[in-house]
Scaffold this active site. Sequence first.
Site, PDB file in Angstrom:
ATOM      1  CD  GLU A   1      -2.835   1.049   2.512  1.00 35.58           C
ATOM      2  OE1 GLU A   1      -3.688   1.743   2.734  1.00 35.58           O
ATOM      3  OE2 GLU A   1      -2.465  -0.002   3.418  1.00 35.58           O
TER       4      GLU A   1
ATOM      5  CE  LYS B   1      -6.981   1.319   3.741  1.00 33.48           C
ATOM      6  NZ  LYS B   1      -5.793   1.569   4.517  1.00 33.48           N
TER       7      LYS B   1
ATOM      8  CB  CYS C   1      -4.776  -1.965   4.017  1.00 35.42           C
ATOM      9  SG  CYS C   1      -4.076  -2.296   5.838  1.00 35.42           S
TER      10      CYS C   1
END
Length: 635
Positions: A46, A115, A170
């Site tokens: 990330e 995200k 994540c």
Amino acid sequence: MNHGFVAVGCATPPMHLANCQENARESFELMRKADSAGVKVLVLPELGLTGYTCGDLFYQDTLLQGAIDGLDTVLQATKHLDVVTCIGLPLQHKGKLYNVCAVIQKGRILGLVPKTHLPNYSEFYEKRHFTPAFAGLETVELLGQSVPFGTGITFACKDLPALVLGVELCEDLWAPISPSLHLACAGATVICNQSASNDIIGKEPYRRQLIAMQSAKLLCGYIYTSAGEGESTSDVVFGAHQVVAENGTILHQSRYDQGLHITEIDVARLVYERRRTQLLPTEQASITIPFSLPMTKTALTRYVAAQPFVPQGKEHRNQRCHEILMTASLGLKQRLIHTHAATAVVGLSGGLDSTLAILITALAFQMMGKPMEEIIAVTMPCFGTTNRTKSNAVVLAEQLGATLRTVDISSSVRSHFKDIGHNMDDHSVTFENGQARERTQVLMDVANQTGGIVIGTGDLSELALGWCTYNGDHMSMYAVNTSIPKTLVRHLVDYLAQDKRQTHLALTTVLEDILDTPVSPELLPAVNGEIAQITEDLVGPYELHDFYLYYLLRWGFAPSKILRLAEYALGNVYSRDVMVKWIKVFYRRFFSQQFKRNCLPDGPKVGSVALSPRGDWRMPSDAQSRLWLEEAEAL
């Protein structure tokens, strides 16, 4: 990529915090290394072009432009590479900043995925800098390319339709309703997760279990790569955790070991499982972006068990043996109660299968508190019976406390052969099956005589090959071994032989001798008192047949793929010629003997592979084997 195997990679390059050009260099060097190793899908951490821990530097235009320049550097350096790569960067759009994964290949940005779930608790404060993903899909101009930007994007391989990629980042994995859920429902078979998850006590096993469970729930492959050395250690430390999972199984895991790690995901297997279970509802992707990959042969490095029915490791194997024995004995217990059976009748030969059957029967009797003498163990010596198996059967019955009855069937079989005009010197199938059917008749009549039921002894491997006599050992009133493969039978008997709670010295001794006895139906006359008929000389090694059976029934693999896996897992034991010989026998027998399986007696299912016509395997007795045998013959 043939047979559905796709080489995938996790890579955590050394981080040079806020040095975007140096991070770009580390990234494209790993991409080149991955591509040269045959990797088709690569996941980097990330925010890998800037670093995850840049903090308020994310407010700086200089850093944001540096990330875009770094991406351009990567694209220029990798424009001839086939590998599809997930690389992370911060991206400004309409006055807001997003934590983004760029999916790139051959100098092209295939798509940008923001995200969705931003952690903002404990050591995390992403909402200070970033905005959660917006609903829908937009197009952005980036480095001279018009690129889809949003969630719900899937990336589909034109050359291998089973390979469809989805991306989450994540914290998305940790959310109750994760983007990967919708991506899988939209057809994604492989989920890529670039992450920056720090390491604290207990987090690693939880994270690993979470990834394994997500891949199991979604029937997908899951590639997870986390940040490592070079990220700021002011308050937290990142351990470069890398995990690849497939349908609940961890294929690869590494930690504190930066660099490139490679394994293979079987996307054809995942598509088969989705087709079989029909668990995933259908959703539409926001957009599906095509890409191409060369159809090269994927070298296998992932673990393939030589005996897929047998768990690895003694502790795990013992746990599985205990579970199987409990399942089988509970099933028998219920059947005995339901039928009000006074006795259980077992034909005891001194071989492994009948030994396991009477041991399961004894466990069921223990559960019920029934006296062991109500187990009627019947030995039925005939022309092929050896002293070794006969004496083992006697000792086993005595040590268990069962009632032993010996019925020599030689004279009745001779009489029967005389009645039908069969020459005693003709040791054909009639000679063999006549004995097997006479034994079954004796058992059925003893069961009637004692108010009991006959316990079947045949196992799953024999049923798959049809290695049983129709209306002989093929028939019983409850078949306790019916879904236990031959390679596992041995371990179950050995487990009980070593279990001091269930056995004592004399019983352990006889069980160990039974385990050492060659597998044989003993239907041909003994030679000098020794077994003359070895089953595996006639139908082939059960180790191979169980391997073929597992991948045929559990995963629907074609003969060529099964043989490839067999060579990989068992090539140090059997030559290719031997494997090819017996895989042809396997398919011929499996198809031609279905009529025996279509009228099987009841029996407990204990594993994921079973052949009950009422449950797992519905196949017409007249199905032709031509397609499978043509492929097998071509091997």
